[in-house]
Structures are given as C-alpha cells and as structure tokens.
Design a protein around this motif. Structure first.
Motif, short mmCIF file in Angstrom:
data_model
loop_
_atom_site.label_atom_id
_atom_site.label_comp_id
_atom_site.label_asym_id
_atom_site.label_seq_id
_atom_site.Cartn_x
_atom_site.Cartn_y
_atom_site.Cartn_z
N UNK A 1 3.06 9.29 -0.70
CA UNK A 1 2.78 7.91 -1.11
C UNK A 1 1.73 7.35 -0.15
N UNK A 2 0.56 7.00 -0.69
CA UNK A 2 -0.59 6.61 0.13
C UNK A 2 -1.12 5.27 -0.38
N UNK A 3 -1.37 4.32 0.55
CA UNK A 3 -1.92 3.04 0.11
C UNK A 3 -3.44 3.01 0.26
N UNK A 4 -4.02 1.87 -0.09
CA UNK A 4 -5.48 1.78 -0.17
C UNK A 4 -6.18 1.69 1.19
N UNK A 5 -5.41 1.57 2.26
CA UNK A 5 -6.01 1.47 3.59
C UNK A 5 -5.89 2.78 4.39
N UNK A 6 -5.26 3.78 3.82
CA UNK A 6 -4.98 5.01 4.57
C UNK A 6 -6.00 6.10 4.24
#
Length: 284
Positions: free
Chosen positions: A68-73
C-alpha cells in the motif's frame, strides 16, 4: 471495467478520470526509475522473486504480498531474478477515496492516517488472497446498465476489506526485509536521517567506512537504482508532502535539502510533470 496491461496507462487513466484503474501484468514491463506519482497504489504479487524499495524500506516480494503506497512515497521495483512477475496494480485518485468515504468510515485511512512505523507490506493468507482476487474479478466483470455504480460498490467493498487487514496488524514487521549486505540498509538509514542536509557520496562512504566505488556497486545491486537518484526521489517525495500541507516553494526547497532553486525546479518538474508552484496551487 477496462483491464489495463500497463502501469503507466492505468496511472494516466486514474489521474485523468479522477477515479481508479486496474492493471494486470503478466509479462515484464520496462521498470520505471525511482518515482513518485499523484495516485495511490495497491500492488498485489501473484508471483514473487522481486524487491520493492519504498522510501527508506526495502522489501522482498513473495507470492500473496500486498503493498500500500501513497502519493508522497517514492518507490522502485527491482529484479532479483530473470522470471517475469505477475501482479495486479491498482491506481487510485486520492479525491476518489475521500468521495467514497463517510464521516464514520475513512477508507482513505490506509493511505493517509498511518502510524509512524507503518509497514507497506501485508502478507495475505491463502483465504485473504482469494478474497482479494474475488473483489478484483467483481470489479472487472461489471458491465451493462449501472456498471459504474457496481464498480464503485465492489471497489468500496475491497477497500473496507483492505483497511480492516491494516487495522488487524498487531505485530509490526522488521524495518528492513533485505537479504542483501546490511551496509545498504545502513546507507538508506543514513540518507533518510540526513535528507535535509547536503549529502555527498564521499561523506556517505566515509560514514560507512567504505570506498565510494564499492558503496555505489552494492547499492545499485541491492536497490536497482543509484544513490543519487534515490536521494533526489526521496527529496521530491518530501517536497510534495510539504507543498500539499501549505509550505511555500522556498520553504519546501530548503526543508527537503535542495541546495538551490534551479536544481529543485528542474528535478521536481521532471519527476512530477509540473512545477512546484503549480503543484502547490493544485494541492490547495
């Protein structure tokens, strides 16, 4: 619903439609460099054998692992063997997640409401893998009248399932999952601890008591990217978060460790596709 067979195409469709898109990849796709994009990402491994470098953590990928990866990573998929990796990648627009959430059920939580020691990887049991694939099949099979309503309904059920799994994690995994030389993890840890400061290859090598050439070689072998590209990606990732939270362009440049504005502007625009100023305006 259309099933994509390219991550880039799925990301583009997600960002254009302000919705979500699913890519099912059976064959090897040219790996993107260490990158950040404005969509969330859910990555499910149907086969293993690769590695994920996500921000400052290095994960081995096994069958049934879900990331699970967000838009800042910043993240980078690297190969450990020559076998193709079958996987499902879901790209999700952050606004869409907020749209389907309710005052009592925040489906965005697994991306935005995280503990400090959040682990990106969930290792699903056989039963959980089957349930995940069942939800994916429902979404992709939606057709005819009301297909968009059904897709949203099935996708909402999937996100309830995944958020429940995240909340059920009772024991954090070790920070590093690398089988490679621990010196690589030391380098990653040092970089992230000093990301706001000037970091030269010579200083990093001295800190680890290694030669520059040896450090570059083992870092590239373990992560698939260079030290320089990794540092830039991490700083861009930080800059996006700072700009989105209301910091000015000059404040973001300074806080994320870029020495001068011209380098910051060039690196940010190349990685994100728009200038820092424009990104700040759109984020607000």
């Amino acid at each position: 619903m259309q099933e994509f067979h390219s991550c880039k195409a799925a990301i583009n469709d997600c960002l254009t439609q302000h919705r979500f898109a699913i890519a099912h990849l059976y064959q090897e796709e040219k790996t993107m460099e260490m990158h950040i994009h404005d969509s969330y990402e859910i990555y499910f491994a149907i086969s293993g054998g690769k590695q994920f470098l996500i921000d400052n953590r290095l994960y081995d990928i096994a069958v049934g692992d879900l990331f699970i990866i967000n838009q800042y990573e910043s993240h980078y998929l690297t190969s450990r063997d020559s076998e193709p990796l079958e996987r499902i990648v879901i790209s999700i627009h952050p606004e869409f997640m907020q749209k389907i959430s309710t005052p009592t059920t925040n489906l965005d939580a697994c991306f935005s409401d995280r503990p400090r020691d959040f682990q990106h990887r969930l290792s699903l049991t056989k039963e959980q893998q089957q349930k995940f694939l069942y939800h994916i099949n429902q979404i992709l099979s939606a057709d005819g009248f009301g297909a968009d309503v059904l897709e949203t309904s099935y996708f909402t059920a999937l996100m309830v399932f995944l958020n429940s799994l995240v909340q059920e994690q009772s024991r954090p995994l070790p920070t590093s999952h690398s089988r490679y030389n621990p010196q690589v993890q030391e380098a990653i840890t040092y970089i992230n601890s000093h990301i706001c400061e000037p970091i030269s290859l010579a200083d990093l090598a001295d800190q680890l008591f290694l030669s520059e050439s040896y450090l570059c070689r083992i870092f590239k072998a373990a992560t698939g990217t260079t030290i320089s590209k990794y540092i830039i990606a991490r700083r861009i990732s930080m800059a996006k978060a700072l700009l989105a939270s209301g910091h000015s362009v000059s404040e973001s440049q300074e806080l994320c460790g870029f020495g001068d504005y011209s380098n910051f502007l060039k690196a940010f625009t190349k990685a994100v596709g728009i200038s820092p100023k424009k990104y700040a305006q759109l984020s607000q």
